[in-house]
Write an enzyme that holds these catalytic residues in place. Structure first.
Site, PDB file in Angstrom:
ATOM      1  CE  LYS A 123     -23.677 -16.227   3.868  1.00 33.55           C
ATOM      2  NZ  LYS A 123     -24.020 -15.612   5.143  1.00 33.55           N
TER       3      LYS A 123
ATOM      4  N   GLY B 277     -13.995  -2.665  -0.957  1.00 31.35           N
ATOM      5  CA  GLY B 277     -15.336  -2.069  -0.922  1.00 31.35           C
ATOM      6  C   GLY B 277     -15.549  -1.025  -2.001  1.00 31.35           C
TER       7      GLY B 277
ATOM      8  NE  ARG C 105      -4.514  -0.816   1.196  1.00 30.29           N
ATOM      9  CZ  ARG C 105      -5.503  -1.546   1.735  1.00 30.29           C
ATOM     10  NH1 ARG C 105      -5.387  -2.006   2.947  1.00 30.29           N
ATOM     11  NH2 ARG C 105      -6.615  -1.768   1.059  1.00 30.29           N
TER      12      ARG C 105
ATOM     13  N   GLY D 294     -11.265  -8.150  -2.200  1.00 27.99           N
ATOM     14  CA  GLY D 294     -10.234  -8.746  -1.349  1.00 27.99           C
ATOM     15  C   GLY D 294      -9.900 -10.183  -1.701  1.00 27.99           C
TER      16      GLY D 294
END
Ligand code: AMP
Length: 399
Positions: free
Chosen positions: A195, A375, A35, A352
């Protein structure tokens, strides 16, 4: 169109640079510099051009000041990557920050303490944003991964100072815009993962855009069940069967090709190397669970990749953390990487688990673009406006 570092003269200015310093720290040492390496070009460029670089970042999810979530150990790691000194201030607003900023000379780099030590950060509190803004002349956001959050150091601050995209933000925006806004067709999307419930918005938005939707992972079980297959003990969201049917009907009405697995690798236990067998989608035993898609399904997915121009990928095809149930994800990742490297497709992946899976498969660096912004990447794919990005648009009110 976004305002970038090409649109501003940073020389002699106090430049607040929002970065994402959520790096893993083990025993007070940063164990993965990825990062930091991503934002290093922006920091070096501003410093080389004579700007005073003031770094802002959140770190973890502290509730108030918490020494365990201090950015202090991260500052020396930034210095190592940049090969220049990085000062640290014990707070991101108020006297400690003011004093440290006043001491800066052109080309200096200062890292401020975790913005989330103040509750005003996540609340996007106007007073807190104003206090941050008092430290700088201009704002540069280089943290796409935080851009989906309307927090003070992401959004409020950008409304108070002239705001620009840093180089890593710019790369991400250019890559995602080019591939998704005006894709070269046919466009295929892989949506996998556990899911359906967490990816309803994603499925809806992709169905509006893609030519082929390839569904894999645990979520494919819900779709198979909605088509009337018996899925045994597999992960399956029974309450979402009507939703899954609706998604398939909508897709068909729009002329989209929706691809479900035709065979599966099943086991009786959810664990690595559990005894398994390959079975057609209509032959799953009551005591078996699907842990990966089968070889015929892999072959079909690869044949789709061979006839499209663009691929967007989120979510693994199977329980990829458990060998050998990573097989489909690894083989399809390799196929996509090869096609990309041969100039036959453009490929974008993110999220991720997807990045972890593509890295494990050794395929990530051959993709056209891999977004590490979990996200924010998903919200972008879902077609949502990201607050931290909207404020950087040329059309948004310049200061
Ligand atoms: P997501 O975070 O929604 O992308 O889901 C990723 C997770 O889905 C990973 O932890 C996988 O192990 C899990 N997963 C994928 N396929 C299956 C499956 N067939 N059964 C259970 N879990 C799965």
């Amino acid at each position: 169109m976004f305002r970038t570092l090409d649109d501003v003269d940073v020389s002699g200015k106090r430049v607040l640079v929002r970065v994402d310093l959520n790096v893993p720290v083990e025993n007070g040492r940063v164990s993965d510099l990825t990062r930091i390496e991503r934002v290093a070009p922006t920091i070096s460029e501003v410093a080389d051009k004579g700007g005073k670089v003031i770094l802002l970042s959140h770190f973890g999810r502290p509730k108030g000041r918490d020494a365990a979530q201090s950015l202090k150990p991260v500052a020396p790691a930034i210095a190592n990557v940049l090969k220049r000194p990085v000062a640290f201030a014990d707070d991101c607003v108020g006297d400690p920050a003011m004093v440290a900023v006043e001491a800066m000379k052109a080309g200096d780099v200062l890292c401020l303490e975790n913005t989330r030590f103040h509750p005003g950060e996540t609340r996007n509190d106007p007073d807190f944003a104003t206090q941050l803004a008092a430290l700088g002349d201009i704002f540069v956001n280089d943290a796409f991964s935080a851009a989906h959050r309307a927090h003070a150091s992401v959004e409020g601050l950008a409304r108070r100072l002239p705001a620009y995209a840093g180089r890593s933000m710019q790369d991400e925006l250019e890559a995602l815009t080019k591939i998704l806004q005006t894709p070269i067709r046919p466009l295929a999307a892989i949506v996998g993962g556990a899911k359906v419930s967490t990816k309803l918005d994603l499925l809806g938005s992709l169905l509006a855009k893609v030519d082929v939707l390839l569904i894999g992972g645990g979520m494919a079980n819900t779709f198979l069940a909605a088509r009337g297959y018996s899925v045994g003990k597999s992960l399956c969201e029974r309450d979402l069967l009507p939703t899954a049917r609706e998604i398939m009907d909508k897709g068909t009405a729009k002329g989209r090709e929706i691809v479900l697995p035709v065979d599966a690798v099943v086991a009786k236990r959810f664990e690595a190397n559990a005894p398994s067998r390959v079975v057609a989608a209509d032959g799953i035993g009551d005591d078996e669970m699907i842990l990966d898609i089968g070889p015929r399904s892999i072959e079909y997915v690869c044949s789709v990749l061979a006839r499209v121009e663009t691929l967007v990928w989120n979510g693994p095809f199977g329980a990829f953390e458990l060998e050998p149930f990573d097989t489909a994800t690894v083989e399809i990742a390799e196929a996509a990487a090869e096609l990309t490297a041969a100039g036959k497709i453009k490929s974008v992946a993110g999220g991720g688990d997807t990045v972890a899976a593509l890295n494990a498969a050794g395929a990530a660096d051959r993709f056209t673009y891999v977004s590490t912004a979990g996200g924010a990447f998903l919200e972008w794919l879902e077609g949502k406006a990201l607050p931290g990005v909207e404020v950087l648009r040329v059309s948004s009110r310049p200061k």
